[in-house]
Design a protein around this motif. Structure first.
Motif, PDB file in Angstrom:
ATOM      1  N   CYS A  43      -9.806   9.706  28.907  1.00  0.00           N
ATOM      2  CA  CYS A  43      -9.871   8.240  29.062  1.00  0.00           C
ATOM      3  C   CYS A  43      -9.649   7.503  27.740  1.00  0.00           C
ATOM      4  O   CYS A  43      -9.531   6.277  27.736  1.00  0.00           O
ATOM      5  N   CYS A 100     -12.358  10.354  23.891  1.00  0.00           N
ATOM      6  CA  CYS A 100     -12.173  11.280  25.012  1.00  0.00           C
ATOM      7  C   CYS A 100     -10.686  11.600  25.181  1.00  0.00           C
ATOM      8  O   CYS A 100      -9.846  10.700  25.136  1.00  0.00           O
ATOM      9  N   CYS A 104     -17.055   8.470  26.085  1.00  0.00           N
ATOM     10  CA  CYS A 104     -16.263   8.782  27.275  1.00  0.00           C
ATOM     11  C   CYS A 104     -16.757   7.967  28.479  1.00  0.00           C
ATOM     12  O   CYS A 104     -17.967   7.824  28.681  1.00  0.00           O
ATOM     13  N   SER A 105     -15.803   7.448  29.226  1.00  0.00           N
ATOM     14  CA  SER A 105     -16.185   6.696  30.428  1.00  0.00           C
ATOM     15  C   SER A 105     -15.619   7.343  31.703  1.00  0.00           C
ATOM     16  O   SER A 105     -15.538   6.699  32.740  1.00  0.00           O
ATOM     17  N   CYS A 106     -15.230   8.608  31.609  1.00  0.00           N
ATOM     18  CA  CYS A 106     -14.722   9.335  32.786  1.00  0.00           C
ATOM     19  C   CYS A 106     -15.855   9.499  33.804  1.00  0.00           C
ATOM     20  O   CYS A 106     -17.025   9.577  33.422  1.00  0.00           O
TER      21      CYS A 106
HETATM   22 ZN   LIG Z   1     -13.365  10.313  29.260  1.00  0.00          ZN
END
Ligand SMILES: [Zn+2]
Length: 89
Positions: free
Chosen positions: A77, A74, A82-84
């Protein structure tokens, strides 16, 4: 793509390339709505081709630009996946 089309793209210009990119995005949307995989595949290739033409006209290497921005996951992040926080709308 540049070997195939850049000379012609330079003649037709950036406005033309953007118009065709927009047209192809709409055609891709219609193909997705119809749900026909073969048509979606062809229209996806057309969108990619015209995006590449725009990139070539402004002298951007699309592959390098994509890798630079998304090559490590990402772009915000830096995670894969992705961990947004998820945003909608
Ligand atoms: Zn992300």
């Amino acid at each position: 793509m540049a070997h195939t089309y850049l000379a012609r793209d330079r003649t037709r210009g950036l406005d033309w390339a953007f118009k065709r990119l927009n047209d192809e995005i709409m055609e891709l949307r219609m193909a997705v709505e119809k749900g026909k995989k073969r048509e979606i595949s062809a229209e996806s290739a057309d969108v990619f081709a015209w995006l590449t033409s725009v990139s070539n006209l402004v002298e951007i290497d699309l592959e390098s630009a994509s890798y630079e921005k998304y090559g490590n996951g990402c772009s915000k992040c830096q995670q894969i996946p992705c961990s947004c926080p998820m945003k909608r709308g």
